[in-house]
Structure formats: structure tokens, C-alpha cells
Write a protein that holds these residues in place. Structure first.
Motif: not given
Length: 354
Positions: A258-272
Motif C-alpha cells: 500500500d503506497i500513498f504518494l507525497q502531495v507534490t507527486t502523482a502516478f501516470e496511470q495510463a503509462r502503468i
């Protein structure tokens, strides 16, 4: 009739029905009462919790049902309230009953507290069981240093670290003790992650530290349950993890990430998503749910206990199903105890019953 004149069996039964802080109080009344409480077996206690927050020390019992039962607090004398009544003395200091908190309260005039804290711990252990596992929870405030008792071997560790000096102290301490099963670490931005095998071998590791990358922890983790909060995690880290698990290259022991990112970053869901065959349950099918086993899921764990997902991937070697949740800030991954064929068969049976 005086309590000590009752038959021994009756005394034992009465003690077992009392609140634990009252048992502690009785043990201080006389040497005979102390020996009596030491001889009593208190069933239903699975763990002793030793909590430190700044200058405050608390000892509690955790029951089989995860209820927290107060035993004794150690506090600065300045916190004495008018409604507190002195009950006894312990090693030369006053002992009070706190009617609000249901704890026995020991008030100390000044530091150092370590000698009396050690004596209180030894006394509690003699009453409620020296062989019980311990949960150590240690938190600091802006004025106080991290306090970790060296004489306790914990099964669970929950520590908040706010300074470099305390980080070194914690790292030295955890290297000395046997491997804890569960470790929770909350660290400030100034602290770097500790390169310590004890973290990698814990059964449950829950870390909140904005100064580490997922790659420093995830590839080395050998346990079952990994929770990383405010993590520095890239799309590549997630893709590499999913590929290694799906192709059976690694992570075969893991049950949860379970990974919760820092406020300043985000996953590129489409790429994954474009690199993996992520399947989705059809409408009408129940979500894939997961709940921590009883021994992992308790009131003393400070993270999510239940997961419910509608997307999943399948391991190539044996068809085992892992459900996932992915959005811009969160990646959840749960390995289930069934393969894809078993899952479909179970869902078909449910559909026929309905």
C-alpha cells in the motif's frame, strides 16, 4: 472480612475480576499482597503495551479482543489534579488513583525517570507475565528526546523520530534487539531511511518518511505487509514491482503493498496500465475484498485494515490473483489465496445461488 483471610482460590478469582490498575494498587499494599498478585494467572492478555510520549510513560494490557486495559501511568508531579487521591508509595514515590483515566498514576518530581520506569516495568511484568510479548510505542515532542527502554524485547515497534540524534539512537537500538514482527516508523523530512535488515525482515512494515524512495525499501522487503506513506515512488517502481511479481521473479512472500504518494507527486496511470493486462470484474460481481488476519489487524495498528478492489492481475506461473487499486496518489496491491479459475468458479456459484 479481610481479603487476605479468604481461601487462596477465592482470592485468585477476585483478583481476576478486578480492573488491572486496581490489581497493581493492591500489589503495593504489603509484601504478602504483592506475592499474592504475582502468583495469580491473568488470562486473556496477549501483549503489554509500553508507551512513551515526551515525559509521560504508560503501561497497558492488550487483550485477545484487542481491548486496551490501563495499568499504570508515570507523569510529572506538576500534573497532579485535586481529585487525585494518594493510594500508596512505590520505591519512595507517591502513587495516586486517577478516577478519569482508570490508570494508577505515579508522579515524579524530576528527571531522570529511567530508574523508576524500570522498576515499574519489572513490577508489572511480575504480576501479569514476564513471557508476554511487548509493543513499544515511543513518541517525542519538541522538548523531549526519544526514550526507548533497552531492557524490553518487543514484538511490535512504533516509533516517531524527529531528530538526527534520535534516528541514530533508534537505529542502534533496533540492531541490538531480536527481529520484531511489526515495525511502524514515522519520521520527519530531515531523517533519511535506515539501511537496516531488521526493517526488511519485519512481517509488517509501516513507514511514513518523505525522505526515502520506494526503491530503497520495496526490493529488499522480505515480509508480508508493506505500507509506505508519503513515499517518493515513481511509475517505474510500480511497473518493475508488478512485472517481477507477475513473472514470478520476486515478491512471492508478499501479501500487501500500500503506497500513498507525497502531495507534490502523482502516478501516470495510463503509462502503468498500458504495460499490463489489468482485468476488471464485470458488473454484478462482488469486489475482491481483503482484511488483515486477526493477529495483524488490531487497534494498535494505525493503517487501513480492509481493502476492496475491482481490478486484478494474474501471476503467470500459477494463476494466483492479485487485486489492485490505482489512482494518481495511491497504489494498493493485495495477493489473494486463490487462482483465477477458482475465483471464476466461486463467482459462478454465487450467481447461481442468487
Amino acid at each position: 472480612m479481610k481479603f487476605l483471610k479468604f481461601p487462596f482460590v477465592v482470592q485468585q478469582e477476585i483478583l481476576r475480576f478486578l480492573d488491572l490498575n486496581l490489581v497493581f494498587n493492591l500489589s503495593l499494599l504489603s509484601s504478602k499482597m504483592g506475592r499474592l498478585t504475582h502468583s495469580c494467572v491473568f488470562k486473556g492478555i496477549k501483549m503489554i503495551c509500553f508507551d512513551t510520549t515526551g515525559p509521560h510513560f504508560t503501561l497497558s494490557a492488550i487483550t485477545q479482543n484487542d481491548d486496551v486495559l490501563g495499568i499504570v501511568m508515570i507523569r510529572p508531579r506538576r500534573e497532579l489534579r485535586s481529585e487525585n487521591k494518594r493510594n500508596a508509595r512505590f520505591s519512595g514515590v507517591d502513587v495516586f488513583v486517577d478516577p478519569v483515566a482508570n490508570y494508577t498514576t505515579i508522579l515524579l518530581k524530576q528527571s531522570p525517570h529511567e530508574p523508576i520506569v524500570r522498576k515499574v516495568h519489572d513490577h508489572v511484568a511480575a504480576i501479569f507475565g514476564k513471557q508476554l510479548p511487548y509493543w513499544i510505542s515511543s513518541h517525542t515532542n519538541s522538548q523531549d528526546k526519544l526514550f526507548i527502554p533497552s531492557y524490553i524485547t518487543p514484538e511490535r515497534v512504533s516509533v516517531e523520530v524527529k531528530s538526527k540524534k534520535d534516528a541514530i539512537k533508534f537505529d542502534d537500538w533496533i540492531q541490538m534487539i531480536p527481529q520484531p514482527k511489526h515495525i511502524t516508523v514515522i519520521a520527519s523530512a530531515a531523517i533519511t531511511v535506515w539501511d537496516n535488515p531488521k526493517f526488511h525482515r519485519a512481517q509488517t512494515l509501516n513507514m511514513m518518511n518523505p525522505n526515502f524512495t520506494t526503491q530503497e525499501i520495496l526490493p529488499r522487503f522480505k515480509g508480508k505487509y508493506l505500507v509506505l506513506n508519503r513515499a517518493n515512488c515513481s511509475d517505474f517502481h510500480v511497473m518493475e514491482f508488478l512485472d517481477d511479481w507477475q513473472t514470478n521473479k520476486g515478491y512471492q512472500n508478499i501479501k500487501l503493498v500500500d503506497i500513498f504518494l507525497q502531495v507534490t507527486t502523482a502516478f501516470e496511470q495510463a503509462r502503468i496500465r498500458e504495460l499490463f493486462e489489468i482485468e476488471e470484474l464485470t458488473d454484478g460481481k462482488e469486489s475482491l475484498a481483503f482484511r488483515y488476519p486477526t493477529e495483524e489487524c488490531s487497534q494498535i495498528n494505525a493503517f487501513q485494515k480492509e481493502y476492496s478492489h475491482r481490478e486484478y492481475i494474474v501471476r503467470e506461473s500459477d494463476g494466483v490473483v492479485a487485486s489492485i487499486f490505482l489512482n494518481a496518489k495511491r497504489f494498493e496491491f493485495v495477493v489473494h489465496d486463490f487462482n483465477q479459475e477458482e475465483m471464476r468458479g466461486e463467482m459462478e456459484d454465487v450467481a447461481i445461488e442468487n
